[in-house]
Design an enzyme around this catalytic site. Sequence first.
Site, PDB file in Angstrom:
ATOM      1  N   ASP A 228      34.313  50.847  37.834  1.00  0.00           N
ATOM      2  CA  ASP A 228      35.291  50.095  38.629  1.00  0.00           C
ATOM      3  C   ASP A 228      34.826  48.685  38.971  1.00  0.00           C
ATOM      4  O   ASP A 228      35.151  48.147  40.034  1.00  0.00           O
ATOM      5  CB  ASP A 228      35.631  50.852  39.921  1.00  0.00           C
ATOM      6  CG  ASP A 228      36.282  52.191  39.657  1.00  0.00           C
ATOM      7  OD1 ASP A 228      36.977  52.317  38.639  1.00  0.00           O
ATOM      8  OD2 ASP A 228      36.083  53.118  40.463  1.00  0.00           O
ATOM      9  N   ALA A 229      34.072  48.064  38.081  1.00  0.00           N
ATOM     10  CA  ALA A 229      33.557  46.718  38.345  1.00  0.00           C
ATOM     11  C   ALA A 229      33.870  45.749  37.214  1.00  0.00           C
ATOM     12  O   ALA A 229      33.306  44.664  37.148  1.00  0.00           O
ATOM     13  CB  ALA A 229      32.051  46.768  38.584  1.00  0.00           C
TER      14      ALA A 229
END
Length: 284
Positions: A228-229
């Site tokens: 999620d980056a």
Amino acid sequence: MHKITLLIHCADQPNIIASVTNFMASNDGNIVYIDQHVDREQNIFFMRLECEFSLNTFSLEEFKQSFQSVLAEQFQLHWKMYSAERKPKMALFVSKYDHCLYDILGRYNSGELCLEIPFILSNHLDLKPIADSFNIPFYHVPVTKATKHEAEQKQLKLLETHQIDFIVLARYMQIVSETLIDKYPNRIINIHHSFLPAFIGAKPYHSAYKRGVKIIGSTSHYITEELDAGPIIAQDVAHVTHTFSIKDLIAKGRDLEKIVLSNAIKLHANRKVMVYNNKTIIFS
């Protein structure tokens, strides 16, 4: 009529725009769109250009070779050129949630998405009837700790066989392997059910409910090895009040997920996204 889209980034320097536009004109091209951006902090120039060519003798490969030798080498350009005649091929990975899948297939069926969907892949059989109703091939590839490598090899084989350009995780509830990420860098799009980076995890709406939030959101981004980056493509938010139940938040959140993911897909398919240092440049 032949139409191409050109994406460029390089160190910022004088005369790039004039040189590129003059090159298009000298090849009997008609520029129908052009936009550019300079990142002052990193001194990087970005450009997106669309150009049409009416000559029947136009050859994309010859044009690419000429562009490389005449301009790209001079300015040390990093560039990609796409023909509008070839629609990008998108594979859909899903699990059990159907809201994003229905939305994407509805838009696809109506001609809103300029792409092809050769197949849908899932680690469960639940959504096969939806794929069947839209006449799109469905592949069931279960994933467990013991079969993860085998499943990955099956996925890669399908992607290669169908010549897939990019992948969309339409609520695919599995962590994508590094092998797949390396094979498709900045070409795997995910939808995250929160406005990153707040309320990450398995139950973001429950966390948001406990905190009494006044807005909720959704984020679509490219997948990287760090969970999620990855570079963010699209985001949106909706206002909520204390009267919203968890069920209301989930329903509103799913509406956002559908809109944000479809926007991200259209931006990527229309070659309007450029990634540099984990940050996106989004052209209009």
